[in-house]
Design a protein around this motif. Structure first.
Motif, PDB file in Angstrom:
ATOM      1  N   CYS A 177     -20.275   9.353  17.627  1.00 48.56           N
ATOM      2  CA  CYS A 177     -20.213   7.933  17.975  1.00 48.56           C
ATOM      3  C   CYS A 177     -20.673   7.034  16.831  1.00 48.56           C
ATOM      4  O   CYS A 177     -20.388   5.836  16.828  1.00 48.56           O
ATOM      5  CB  CYS A 177     -21.041   7.673  19.220  1.00 48.56           C
ATOM      6  SG  CYS A 177     -20.351   8.528  20.652  1.00 48.56           S
ATOM      7  N   HIS A 228     -16.105   4.772  29.064  1.00 49.59           N
ATOM      8  CA  HIS A 228     -14.787   4.951  28.457  1.00 49.59           C
ATOM      9  C   HIS A 228     -14.074   6.227  28.905  1.00 49.59           C
ATOM     10  O   HIS A 228     -13.074   6.641  28.301  1.00 49.59           O
ATOM     11  CB  HIS A 228     -14.875   4.861  26.926  1.00 49.59           C
ATOM     12  CG  HIS A 228     -15.227   3.478  26.483  1.00 49.59           C
ATOM     13  ND1 HIS A 228     -16.475   3.151  26.020  1.00 49.59           N
ATOM     14  CD2 HIS A 228     -14.511   2.336  26.511  1.00 49.59           C
ATOM     15  CE1 HIS A 228     -16.508   1.844  25.761  1.00 49.59           C
ATOM     16  NE2 HIS A 228     -15.333   1.329  26.056  1.00 49.59           N
ATOM     17  N   CYS A 281     -14.087   6.535  19.698  1.00 50.14           N
ATOM     18  CA  CYS A 281     -13.160   7.126  20.664  1.00 50.14           C
ATOM     19  C   CYS A 281     -11.933   6.250  20.839  1.00 50.14           C
ATOM     20  O   CYS A 281     -10.953   6.672  21.440  1.00 50.14           O
ATOM     21  CB  CYS A 281     -13.867   7.348  21.997  1.00 50.14           C
ATOM     22  SG  CYS A 281     -14.529   5.852  22.728  1.00 50.14           S
ATOM     23  N   HIS A 321     -23.228  11.186  21.022  1.00 50.04           N
ATOM     24  CA  HIS A 321     -23.769   9.838  20.870  1.00 50.04           C
ATOM     25  C   HIS A 321     -24.756   9.702  19.720  1.00 50.04           C
ATOM     26  O   HIS A 321     -24.802   8.663  19.076  1.00 50.04           O
ATOM     27  CB  HIS A 321     -24.405   9.365  22.183  1.00 50.04           C
ATOM     28  CG  HIS A 321     -23.407   8.677  23.069  1.00 50.04           C
ATOM     29  ND1 HIS A 321     -22.219   9.256  23.419  1.00 50.04           N
ATOM     30  CD2 HIS A 321     -23.404   7.445  23.629  1.00 50.04           C
ATOM     31  CE1 HIS A 321     -21.527   8.405  24.173  1.00 50.04           C
ATOM     32  NE2 HIS A 321     -22.229   7.298  24.310  1.00 50.04           N
ATOM     33  N   CYS A 370     -21.060   2.998  16.471  1.00 50.14           N
ATOM     34  CA  CYS A 370     -20.417   2.268  17.558  1.00 50.14           C
ATOM     35  C   CYS A 370     -21.407   1.635  18.516  1.00 50.14           C
ATOM     36  O   CYS A 370     -21.228   0.503  18.942  1.00 50.14           O
ATOM     37  CB  CYS A 370     -19.461   3.181  18.320  1.00 50.14           C
ATOM     38  SG  CYS A 370     -18.738   2.422  19.766  1.00 50.14           S
ATOM     39  N   ASN A 385     -14.689  -0.431  20.372  1.00 46.67           N
ATOM     40  CA  ASN A 385     -14.195  -1.097  21.571  1.00 46.67           C
ATOM     41  C   ASN A 385     -15.108  -2.148  22.175  1.00 46.67           C
ATOM     42  O   ASN A 385     -14.765  -2.762  23.185  1.00 46.67           O
ATOM     43  CB  ASN A 385     -13.855  -0.035  22.629  1.00 46.67           C
ATOM     44  CG  ASN A 385     -14.992   0.951  22.802  1.00 46.67           C
ATOM     45  OD1 ASN A 385     -16.153   0.595  22.672  1.00 46.67           O
ATOM     46  ND2 ASN A 385     -14.665   2.205  23.080  1.00 46.67           N
TER      47      ASN A 385
HETATM   48  S1  SF4 Z   1     -17.444   3.774  22.893  1.00 46.64           S
HETATM   49 FE1  SF4 Z   1     -18.568   4.349  21.069  1.00 46.64          FE
HETATM   50  S2  SF4 Z   1     -20.477   5.197  21.910  1.00 46.64           S
HETATM   51 FE2  SF4 Z   1     -18.994   5.187  23.589  1.00 46.64          FE
HETATM   52  S3  SF4 Z   1     -18.031   7.232  23.517  1.00 46.64           S
HETATM   53 FE3  SF4 Z   1     -16.765   5.827  22.297  1.00 46.64          FE
HETATM   54  S4  SF4 Z   1     -17.503   6.101  20.209  1.00 46.64           S
HETATM   55 FE4  SF4 Z   1     -19.058   6.909  21.567  1.00 46.64          FE
END
Ligand code: SF4
Lengths: 167, 430
Positions: free
Chosen positions: B369, B131, B309, B70, B372, B391
């Motif tokens: 991450c 997620h 992700c 993260h 994001c 997302n």
């Molecule tokens: S949504 Fe974004 S913050 Fe959450 S695991 Fe996926 S890349 Fe990481």
């Protein structure tokens, strides 16, 4: 009697309740300061101690959607707030139950900031408007955790039983 | 009466012949995943053991995965201290599936788990990340839980008081048009079902479009199932699942195939035909505010993001590189790319994609991450607009409540990087 101190709409995400930029802060003793941090006025009132424990946040449907961050539940719990929502997203609801944050699912709730609510197990009476709204009780699986005082004591008891130590 | 895939897996997890929606179980966990929020899990785990006189031991160190993703490398002393505390715990408990801040084996948790073969069909997977639904792509029931719930899993090896959710069958038929991607399918589904249409439900994906879809694409659909509120989003394992696990994840031991019964009972069935699907865009500030790209074309974009992700896999980077190769990112637009894992980053390097992207003006960041969730890099200025393959587009998600985030596929993002405005990738006019 519980006073409505804040009102929000549908689909309020955990990013709104506890913004991602404070996620490095994790301890339940430290998270309350960032509760609704982007709603500056409400956050300031909390931090100035102007909001009494037991006060109510009224929300629309799908409250707490999005991230699983538990800070979103612990920051509300830290101020002793009560959430009354039309519906609540799954992970947030489970986190709230696990941490002992009081949540009430009341699909028809009508209440404004300043209203006084009386919350019963099966209904909410809005004393300011005289209207009554029915409450959907928590599923038994969650109720058992609430009655145990949260997931930590609930899990602790199971652990002790399993490893053969007396409580 | 037959069982859905999730019902079969739940029954197996408690050694029962069958379960039905509403049953309350304590499913045994196959894999328990956390990231930096393991710092909070450790805290709550110690709380559970407090005053019990018991030795502080996790139930099975080989079934716990911890991935730093993260905020990597740490953006603050606070994060660095959390990471240090987690490292010490990992060493003390002998946790083996630990992924450090490393170029050779690090990355985003929802890519690390599949690519290392940690997730198998039929497993119960829980993660302290919403997620975690991603892993349903490999035929596991996988869902997100909070840190305290995870602490109980670490102690007991089971998830306590789980209510078996009903399943919604989603049948996706037809052949996807060129430049239309799995991301467009799932955005379309979320728009149709709304952000709460799947709350307390499991999705099970079927149909001809699913049969032809790579695991990389399936991971996108499972990943974003949670944006419709779903507990989990499952694909019945098939030949493609086996291919992925053997060829890409390097799994050599036995893989158990598990399938829903033909007479399984679903709460409802949703059928969509994707053969005429347009590229889709989720508009601010909810993921279910989905429109076909034609309705938002021309919107000026300050920052393009490809990664996460959801869409930071090799095929995502490949399509972006193929669109940008030999061209330039529009002036007044920034483009950030963050591969989902170190492995993908290296594959993208070897294939020349990183060079193509950098030559075009993109900034290729370390895997993780990234921007994001708006804590680390790539924050937006007041009034700025981002177009991203991530997302979530909630207010404040990219670090600023006074900015806007639109979500789209990698092709839409890459084409829009060239024009600086939201652009339909099918037009080829770039
Ligand atoms: S949504 Fe974004 S913050 Fe959450 S695991 Fe996926 S890349 Fe990481």
């Amino acid at each position: 009697m519980a006073k409505v101190v804040f009102k929000v709409g549908d689909d309020v995400s955990t990013d709104a309740i506890y913004p991602g930029r404070y996620m490095a802060t994790v301890l339940p003793t430290e998270t309350p300061q960032y509760c609704f941090a982007d709603h500056k006025e409400f956050n300031e009132r909390l931090n100035k101690g102007e909001i009494e424990a037991g006060s109510v946040i009224v929300a629309g449907s799908n409250f707490g959607c999005g991230s699983s961050r538990e800070q979103a539940a612990s920051c509300l719990k830290g101020w002793g707030l009560v959430v009354v929502a039309k519906s609540i997203a799954r992970i947030f609801l489970q986190n709230a139950v696990n941490l002992g944050l009081q949540t009430v699912i009341c699909p028809e709730i009508e209440a404004e900031v300043g209203d006084e609510l009386e919350i019963f197990p099966d209904k909410i009476v809005n004393k300011s408007t005289g209207k009554t709204f029915s409450v959907i009780p928590h599923a038994p699986a969650r109720q058992a955790i609430i009655e145990a005082g949260g997931l930590i004591p609930y899990a602790r008891k199971k652990l002790m039983q399993e490893r053969g130590v007396a409580a | 009466m037959g069982a859905t895939l999730a019902e079969k897996i739940f029954a197996k997890s408690v050694q029962r012949v069958s379960v039905k929606p509403g049953d309350v179980l304590e499913p045994n966990v196959g894999l328990a995943m956390s990231h930096e929020n393991a710092a909070l899990v450790i805290n709550q785990f110690k709380e559970i053991f407090k005053d019990t006189g018991l030795e502080l031991r996790v139930w099975d160190p080989s079934r716990i995965a911890i991935i730093f993703d993260h905020r990597v490398p740490a953006e603050s002393a606070k994060t660095a201290n959390n990471q240090k505390k987690i490292r010490e715990f990992v060493a003390q408990q002998g946790i083996t599936k630990f992924h450090e801040i490393r170029g050779d084996e690090g990355g985003i948790c929802h890519q690390i788990l599949p690519e290392n073969g940690y997730v198998r069909p039929g497993m119960i997977v829980v993660g302290t990340d919403s997620h975690t639904t991603t892993h349903g792509a490999l035929g596991a029931v996988a869902w997100g839980i909070g840190a305290t719930e995870m602490a109980a899993v670490w102690a007991l090896g089971r998830v306590l008081n789980v209510e078996v959710p009903p399943t919604i069958k989603i049948v996706i038929e037809g052949e996807l048009p060129a430049m239309v991607a799995p991301k467009d399918i799932i955005l379309y589904i979320i728009g149709k079902l709304t952000a709460q249409g799947g709350n307390f439900r499991v999705f099970e994906f079927h149909g001809s479009a699913v049969k032809n879809m790579s695991t990389s694409g399936r991971l996108v659909l499972s990943n974003m199932s949670v944006e419709a509120g779903a507990t989990s989003g499952l694909f019945p394992p098939d030949e493609e699942t086996l291919r992925y696990l053997r060829e890409e994840a390097g799994v050599t031991d036995e893989i158990e195939m598990i399938a829903p019964d033909p007479d399984a009972e679903y709460e409802k069935t949703v059928t969509i035909d994707v053969s005429k699907l347009e590229p889709q865009v989720a508009c601010p500030h909810t993921v279910d505010n989905v429109k076909p790209v034609s309705e938002v074309e021309g919107r000026k974009i300050d920052q393009i993001v490809i990664g996460s992700c959801t869409n930071g896999r090799l095929d995502d980077i490949a399509i972006a590189a193929s669109i940008l190769k030999g061209k330039k990112v529009a002036r007044n637009t920034r483009m950030l790319v963050f591969p989902a894992s170190g492995r993908i980053y290296r594959q993208a390097l070897e294939a020349g994609y990183v060079k193509d992207l950098m030559d075009a003006g993109a900034v290729v960041m370390n895997s993780g991450c990234g921007c994001c969730l708006g804590v680390h890099q790539g924050a937006l200025a007041d009034g700025e607009v981002a177009l991203s393959t991530t997302n979530r587009n909630f207010k404040g998600r990219m670090g600023n409540p006074n900015a806007e985030v639109y979500l789209c596929s990698p092709a839409t993002a890459a084409v829009s990087a060239l024009t600086g405005v939201i652009t339909d990738p099918r037009k080829g006019a770039y």
